[in-house]
Write an enzyme that holds these catalytic residues in place. Sequence first.
Site, PDB file in Angstrom:
ATOM      1  N   ASP A  44     -10.898 -18.746  35.747  1.00 17.68           N
ATOM      2  CA  ASP A  44     -10.677 -19.916  34.891  1.00 17.68           C
ATOM      3  C   ASP A  44     -11.960 -20.204  34.122  1.00 17.68           C
ATOM      4  O   ASP A  44     -13.011 -20.462  34.722  1.00 17.68           O
ATOM      5  CB  ASP A  44     -10.287 -21.116  35.762  1.00 17.68           C
ATOM      6  CG  ASP A  44      -9.779 -22.298  34.948  1.00 17.68           C
ATOM      7  OD1 ASP A  44      -9.636 -22.160  33.725  1.00 17.68           O
ATOM      8  OD2 ASP A  44      -9.532 -23.358  35.547  1.00 17.68           O
ATOM      9  N   ASP A  83      -7.358 -19.271  28.601  1.00 16.05           N
ATOM     10  CA  ASP A  83      -8.589 -19.413  29.382  1.00 16.05           C
ATOM     11  C   ASP A  83      -8.427 -19.201  30.880  1.00 16.05           C
ATOM     12  O   ASP A  83      -9.367 -19.461  31.636  1.00 16.05           O
ATOM     13  CB  ASP A  83      -9.227 -20.779  29.119  1.00 16.05           C
ATOM     14  CG  ASP A  83      -8.305 -21.937  29.461  1.00 16.05           C
ATOM     15  OD1 ASP A  83      -7.113 -21.699  29.724  1.00 16.05           O
ATOM     16  OD2 ASP A  83      -8.783 -23.086  29.470  1.00 16.05           O
ATOM     17  N   GLU A  84      -7.283 -18.738  31.340  1.00 17.53           N
ATOM     18  CA  GLU A  84      -7.159 -18.460  32.770  1.00 17.53           C
ATOM     19  C   GLU A  84      -6.136 -17.367  33.019  1.00 17.53           C
ATOM     20  O   GLU A  84      -5.212 -17.161  32.240  1.00 17.53           O
ATOM     21  CB  GLU A  84      -6.816 -19.717  33.566  1.00 17.53           C
ATOM     22  CG  GLU A  84      -5.488 -20.339  33.243  1.00 17.53           C
ATOM     23  CD  GLU A  84      -5.154 -21.504  34.167  1.00 17.53           C
ATOM     24  OE1 GLU A  84      -5.433 -21.417  35.380  1.00 17.53           O
ATOM     25  OE2 GLU A  84      -4.600 -22.502  33.663  1.00 17.53           O
TER      26      GLU A  84
END
Length: 353
Positions: free
Chosen positions: A10, A105-106
Site C-alpha cells: 500500500d 496504489d495498492e
Amino acid sequence: MTQRKIIHVDCDCFYAAIEMRDDPSLAGKPLAVGGSADRRGVIATCNYEARAYGVRSAMSSGHALKLCPDLTIVKPRMDAYREASKEIHTIFSDYTDLIEPLSLDEAYLDVSDSAHFGGSATRIAQDIRRRVSNQLHITVSAGVAPNKFLAKIASDWRKPNGLFVITPDQVEEFVSGLPVSKLHGVGKVTADKLGKLGINDCLQLREWDKLALVREFGSFGERLWSLARGIDERLVHNDSRRQSISVENTYDVDLPDLRSCLDKLPELLETLKTRMARIDSSYRPGKPFVKVKFHDFTQTTLEQAGAGRDLGSYQLMLTQAFNRGGKPVRLLGVGVRLEDLRGGFEQMELFER
C-alpha cells in the site's frame, strides 16, 4: 497444501506523495489532492501533516480548509499517478505473476511459489519497498501474512513506510487481540451490533459457534467465524475485473422518508467520486445505479442507461427506487457500472463538477 505467502503493498498517501516528489516545496507542509473548495470539491487524499489537523479523504475541501487554513490543495494529475502505478507494478512482476491490483496504489501479491530470496516473502517485501523508494522516490508499506485478510491488516500496522510480518504460528495469538472493527466487511453498524452482544474482540467472537453467528448475522456469520480464527481462503486473482464501484451506508436510525434519503445523497456521491478516482485506466464509467434497503430488509436496485452521474440524476433514480417500497430506509447505496476497456486509456475528471 503449501503454506501461502501473501504480500499486501500500500503506497503511503500516494497522490500526495507524487505531488511532493515532483514539487519539493510542498514537502513538510499540509497538502491535499482534490477539488477546489469554491466548486464543492472533495479531498482524494492528503499527507500526514494535513492528517494531523483532522483532514481526511472524502472530506469536502471547504471543511478541510476550516480544519487547516494553511492547507494547500492541488488538482489531481491522474496521468502522473497512473504512470507511477505502472512503474510499481513492473517491480511487482519481477517477483510473481500473481498480482491483484485493488487500486492505483495498492495490490496483493501471492509469492508462495517465488524462488526469489530463497522463497522468503519477508525479504521480497523488503526488496520491493527498497526498489520503489530508489526508483520512484516515494514510500510504500507492506504486510506479509498467510492470507489476504491478515496481509492487509499487516500493511497498515506500521504505516507509513513500514513492514509488518505475521507468520503462520503467530496467527492465532495476533488475531485473538484484534478488535472486531478490524475484520474485513465489519462496518460501524455490525461492530455496534457485535458490541451489544458483548463481542468486542476476536477472542470473544471465538466463543460463539458458527450456527449462533449465522442466526444473528445471516450468511456473514460464517465469514465472521472464519475471520475470528484468522481463516481467509480468498485467492489472489490477477485476472479479476471489477463490474462496478459503489458506496453504501447503513444508518443507525432508519431514514423515515424520501426527503431524509435525498439529504444523504451528496455525501455518498462525494465518497463515490473519491473511490472512482482510484480505479485504473482500463475501466470506463458506465450506467449509474442506486440501491435502497428498507427497514424490513427488502431491497431494490435501480440503474439507468444514458443517465448522468450528477446529483440530479441520482436524485431522480433514488426517488423512483424509494417509491417502489415507500418505507423507512436502513441502507442507501450509490454506484456506477464499469466498462472494461482492457488497457484503454481515458482521463477521468472526477473531482471537479
